[in-house]
Design a protein around this motif. Structure first.
Motif, PDB file in Angstrom:
ATOM      1  N   HIS A 148     -13.775 -40.210  58.560  1.00 38.42           N
ATOM      2  CA  HIS A 148     -13.857 -39.012  58.851  1.00 38.42           C
ATOM      3  C   HIS A 148     -14.634 -38.123  57.907  1.00 38.42           C
ATOM      4  O   HIS A 148     -15.676 -37.504  58.116  1.00 38.42           O
ATOM      5  N   VAL A 149     -14.542 -38.330  56.581  1.00 39.15           N
ATOM      6  CA  VAL A 149     -15.066 -37.732  55.352  1.00 39.15           C
ATOM      7  C   VAL A 149     -16.684 -38.257  55.495  1.00 39.15           C
ATOM      8  O   VAL A 149     -17.643 -37.375  55.372  1.00 39.15           O
ATOM      9  N   THR A 150     -16.773 -39.524  55.530  1.00 36.30           N
ATOM     10  CA  THR A 150     -18.296 -40.086  55.480  1.00 36.30           C
ATOM     11  C   THR A 150     -19.093 -39.675  56.738  1.00 36.30           C
ATOM     12  O   THR A 150     -19.993 -39.128  56.635  1.00 36.30           O
ATOM     13  N   GLY A 151     -18.308 -39.401  57.930  1.00 39.67           N
ATOM     14  CA  GLY A 151     -19.109 -38.881  59.038  1.00 39.67           C
ATOM     15  C   GLY A 151     -19.405 -37.405  58.807  1.00 39.67           C
ATOM     16  O   GLY A 151     -20.718 -37.048  58.961  1.00 39.67           O
ATOM     17  N   TRP A 152     -18.466 -36.522  58.462  1.00 36.37           N
ATOM     18  CA  TRP A 152     -18.799 -35.293  58.472  1.00 36.37           C
ATOM     19  C   TRP A 152     -19.558 -34.741  57.218  1.00 36.37           C
ATOM     20  O   TRP A 152     -20.739 -34.040  57.371  1.00 36.37           O
ATOM     21  N   HIS A 153     -19.472 -35.667  56.169  1.00 36.99           N
ATOM     22  CA  HIS A 153     -20.451 -35.343  54.968  1.00 36.99           C
ATOM     23  C   HIS A 153     -21.718 -35.670  55.563  1.00 36.99           C
ATOM     24  O   HIS A 153     -22.867 -35.309  54.786  1.00 36.99           O
ATOM     25  N   SER A 154     -22.088 -36.884  55.806  1.00 36.03           N
ATOM     26  CA  SER A 154     -23.250 -37.531  56.299  1.00 36.03           C
ATOM     27  C   SER A 154     -24.180 -36.500  57.039  1.00 36.03           C
ATOM     28  O   SER A 154     -25.360 -36.380  56.913  1.00 36.03           O
TER      29      SER A 154
ATOM     30  N   SER B 297     -23.590 -42.743  58.212  1.00 32.13           N
ATOM     31  CA  SER B 297     -22.048 -42.858  57.842  1.00 32.13           C
ATOM     32  C   SER B 297     -21.683 -44.233  58.269  1.00 32.13           C
ATOM     33  O   SER B 297     -20.854 -44.724  57.613  1.00 32.13           O
ATOM     34  N   VAL B 298     -22.009 -44.878  59.581  1.00 31.20           N
ATOM     35  CA  VAL B 298     -21.712 -46.059  59.805  1.00 31.20           C
ATOM     36  C   VAL B 298     -22.145 -47.217  58.820  1.00 31.20           C
ATOM     37  O   VAL B 298     -21.435 -48.340  58.867  1.00 31.20           O
ATOM     38  N   THR B 299     -23.125 -46.940  58.217  1.00 36.72           N
ATOM     39  CA  THR B 299     -23.650 -47.954  57.162  1.00 36.72           C
ATOM     40  C   THR B 299     -22.680 -47.873  55.933  1.00 36.72           C
ATOM     41  O   THR B 299     -22.165 -49.037  55.715  1.00 36.72           O
ATOM     42  N   LEU B 300     -22.541 -46.675  55.373  1.00 31.47           N
ATOM     43  CA  LEU B 300     -21.887 -46.706  54.248  1.00 31.47           C
ATOM     44  C   LEU B 300     -20.193 -46.930  54.524  1.00 31.47           C
ATOM     45  O   LEU B 300     -19.484 -47.112  53.608  1.00 31.47           O
ATOM     46  N   GLU B 301     -19.886 -46.706  55.709  1.00 35.44           N
ATOM     47  CA  GLU B 301     -18.407 -47.092  56.109  1.00 35.44           C
ATOM     48  C   GLU B 301     -17.997 -48.411  55.474  1.00 35.44           C
ATOM     49  O   GLU B 301     -17.001 -48.598  55.352  1.00 35.44           O
TER      50      GLU B 301
ATOM     51  N   ALA C 139     -20.046 -57.392  54.440  1.00 35.06           N
ATOM     52  CA  ALA C 139     -20.137 -55.908  54.752  1.00 35.06           C
ATOM     53  C   ALA C 139     -21.635 -55.777  54.498  1.00 35.06           C
ATOM     54  O   ALA C 139     -22.242 -55.008  55.389  1.00 35.06           O
ATOM     55  N   ASN C 140     -22.280 -56.435  53.588  1.00 36.03           N
ATOM     56  CA  ASN C 140     -23.802 -56.255  53.640  1.00 36.03           C
ATOM     57  C   ASN C 140     -24.550 -56.734  55.001  1.00 36.03           C
ATOM     58  O   ASN C 140     -25.608 -56.052  55.452  1.00 36.03           O
TER      59      ASN C 140
END
Length: 318
Positions: A131-137, A48-52, A200-201
């Protein structure tokens, strides 16, 4: 959460020596407790912290603050422990921690250089993405490397509980997905706004494989051990966009090896010992959930009620 690294240990409101007031928002037997207390959550968190960072406004907030480069362990520990407190902590800890984070976030503003627009860490759209990326990941990695998919009823309840946890942030309630289908729709909706950049990268590569000089030996090792599994869980277009793709052969090797490792870790107490060394605040939340005494009141509570009891200034942005 993007500024959790800025919180000094002395100001962190979570007190592991305090007996829990209640079972928090979900309680034992809930799918949230099942998913978030599995060791696969560590992989889901790195994911999640990566794709954020595909959100340019979040990238700008993280890059301008620089915390992941100055204190990556502290930043990651603060962020993961917040997520975990919201999932399994008691109502008092969840409210006190979320309100403190929003006070810190209120200071994180600036100009996003790609669009020239102003960013704010408390912006509802950015908070919803986090929030969504965290809970989904975390659910994705639980399914991929842990026990497997939840039952349909459990999954429906998991996303309903996710929406409850989102009440701790500035997310607009009507925008929070409440099912797998709505999560898919959300990702399809935001995809045209996602992008990458040099900053970002840099951040994504740093989080996947934290350098030794900043992450010390423990975080340096952990990030590299779980990175292949994290990357394998992401769609190919994200891997290419972020320039961290890996060969299919690595995916094929990482997936079964990680499943076996997670199975062994969840049967042993050794991971908690390791976690204490790498992410001490996160360990405190895990440990109280696993070994702490029962709460004063063996019941769950709503965020609204917890805010009435323990809130200091209400939920900013609502």
């Amino acid at each position: 959460m993007s500024e959790a690294h800025a919180i000094a240990r002395g100001g962190w409101p979570y007190d592991p020596t305090r007996r829990r007031e209640d079972y928090g928002f979900f309680g034992p037997g809930s799918p949230t407790w099942k998913v978030w207390t599995n060791m696969t959550a560590l992989i889901g968190f790195q994911r999640s912290v990566t794709l954020e960072h595909f959100d340019p406004f979040l990238t700008a907030a993280v890059a301008d603050a620089g915390g992941i480069y100055l204190d990556p362990r502290g930043r990651l520990d603060g962020t993961l422990s917040y997520f975990l407190i919201a999932a399994v902590g008691d109502g008092r800890a969840a409210i006190e921690t979320s309100e403190m984070l929003m006070r810190v976030h209120a200071k994180a503003t600036g100009i996003e250089p790609i669009s020239g627009q102003r960013y704010s860490a408390n912006n509802p759209a950015s908070q919803l993405w986090i929030h969504v990326t965290g809970w989904h990941s975390v659910l994705k990695c639980y399914e991929m490397y842990g026990p497997g998919p939840l039952t349909p009823d459990e999954e429906a309840r998991y996303w309903a509980e996710s929406a409850i946890a989102a009440e701790l942030q500035t997310c607009k309630p009507a925008d929070v997905p409440r099912s797998r289908e709505q999560v898919r729709d959300y990702f399809a909706e935001v995809r045209p706004r996602l992008c990458t950049s040099e900053r970002a990268n840099e951040a994504m590569h740093y989080l996947l494989r934290t350098p030794y000089r900043r992450g010390r030996g423990s975080l340096w090792a952990m990030s590299r051990i779980i990175a292949p599994a994290t990357i394998a869980s992401l769609p190919r277009w994200m891997r290419r966009l972020g320039a961290f793709d890996q060969p299919a052969a690595v995916d094929l090797a990482a997936i079964p090896a990680t499943r076996l490792a997670m199975r062994a870790m969840n049967r042993s107490k050794a991971p908690l010992v390791v976690l204490k060394k790498i992410l001490p605040m996160t360990h405190e939340v895990f440990d109280q959930n696993h070994t702490g005494p029962p709460p004063v009141n063996a019941e769950t509570i709503t965020p609204a009620r917890a805010r009435e009891l323990y809130g200091g200034g209400g939920n900013a942005g609502r």
